[in-house]
Enzyme design. Structure first.
Site, PDB file in Angstrom:
ATOM      1  N   HIS A 107      91.351  80.192  22.629  1.00 17.47           N
ATOM      2  CA  HIS A 107      92.786  80.176  22.321  1.00 17.47           C
ATOM      3  C   HIS A 107      93.204  81.418  21.544  1.00 17.47           C
ATOM      4  O   HIS A 107      93.106  81.449  20.312  1.00 17.47           O
ATOM      5  CB  HIS A 107      93.126  78.935  21.490  1.00 17.47           C
ATOM      6  CG  HIS A 107      93.105  77.655  22.253  1.00 17.47           C
ATOM      7  ND1 HIS A 107      94.238  77.117  22.837  1.00 17.47           N
ATOM      8  CD2 HIS A 107      92.099  76.797  22.536  1.00 17.47           C
ATOM      9  CE1 HIS A 107      93.930  75.985  23.440  1.00 17.47           C
ATOM     10  NE2 HIS A 107      92.630  75.763  23.271  1.00 17.47           N
ATOM     11  N   GLU A 148      96.220  82.362  20.948  1.00 18.54           N
ATOM     12  CA  GLU A 148      97.397  82.047  20.120  1.00 18.54           C
ATOM     13  C   GLU A 148      96.999  81.428  18.787  1.00 18.54           C
ATOM     14  O   GLU A 148      97.762  81.504  17.808  1.00 18.54           O
ATOM     15  CB  GLU A 148      98.357  81.109  20.887  1.00 18.54           C
ATOM     16  CG  GLU A 148      97.988  79.646  20.929  1.00 18.54           C
ATOM     17  CD  GLU A 148      96.882  79.301  21.918  1.00 18.54           C
ATOM     18  OE1 GLU A 148      96.585  78.104  22.074  1.00 18.54           O
ATOM     19  OE2 GLU A 148      96.321  80.224  22.547  1.00 18.54           O
ATOM     20  N   CYS A 169      92.917  77.707  28.211  1.00 16.84           N
ATOM     21  CA  CYS A 169      92.304  76.383  28.120  1.00 16.84           C
ATOM     22  C   CYS A 169      92.754  75.497  29.291  1.00 16.84           C
ATOM     23  O   CYS A 169      92.335  75.718  30.405  1.00 16.84           O
ATOM     24  CB  CYS A 169      92.598  75.757  26.753  1.00 16.84           C
ATOM     25  SG  CYS A 169      91.466  74.404  26.313  1.00 16.84           S
TER      26      CYS A 169
END
Length: 216
Positions: A192, A194, A85
């Site tokens: 993302h 994560e 990002c």
């Protein structure tokens, strides 16, 4: 395996990345924006957030901090670098990946889960997926629309990493939302991984991004 997580004023996904790296079996540690020497790390992750409040444009101020020179040295040493990002915007800003991530087509912040196609498995971060595999991860950005003048080169050199499946929420060229450098070691993705590292979050499809670093 020691993995450095770069922190800028405004980073807000650093702890999420730390947790995901631990789940993958790595030894993460935080690195502040003013640290120049990154030689003790075997890989680097630049997490998401709003470095320096996205003033000027996303990633512009972060791109002139001392840690960027350290990241360039990591690249020269042929170690993996992942930008997520805001991290992807920074990597594009400093020219470590081709193209730019600019304002979304509808000029608004987008936060939603999306389906993605893995376009290449030659990067350390996608090596544990299958080519053309469809995975599910969230996006959260206002400046994620990808554009490049060298789209043919990206195809020829297998530098497209991720693409939106179905809807193209930010208007990116050819629905591209992740690219890498020519060697495949520097990877910039807007989604993302994560935030998709445990099934309790809604998907664990992103965990292989971090396990791939260790496997590499």
């Amino acid at each position: 395996m020691k993995v450095g997580i770069i922190r800028f004023p405004g980073s807000n996904c650093d702890r999420d990345v730390f947790h995901a790296l631990e789940l993958a079996g790595a030894e993460p540690d935080y690195v502040w924006w003013n640290q120049r020497d990154l030689s003790n790390f075997e890989a680097i992750v630049i997490p998401g957030g709003f470095s320096y409040g996205d003033y000027l444009r996303a990633g512009a101020i972060a791109a002139i901090t001392p840690v960027i020179e350290g990241i360039k040295d990591v690249v020269k040493d042929e170690k993996p670098v992942l930008g997520i990002c805001n991290g992807a915007q920074i990597l594009a800003e400093v020219g470590l990946v081709p193209g730019v991530f600019t304002l979304n087509q509808k000029a608004q912040f987008i936060c939603e889960w999306v389906e993605l196609e893995v376009k290449t498995t030659r990067t350390p971060f996608t090596r544990l997926y299958q080519k053309n595999e469809v995975i599910r991860m969230p996006i959260a950005h206002a400046e994620g629309r990808y554009y490049t003048e060298y789209i043919d080169q990206l195809h020829d050199q297998d530098q497209i990493v991720l693409g939106f499946v179905g809807d193209n929420p930010n208007g990116s060229m050819e629905a591209i939302t992740g690219v890498c450098d020519q060697e495949g070691l520097v990877c910039a993705v807007m989604p993302h991984p994560e935030r998709a590292s445990e099934s309790i979050l809604g998907s664990d499809d992103g965990l292989k991004f971090f396990k791939g670093i260790i496997d590499y």
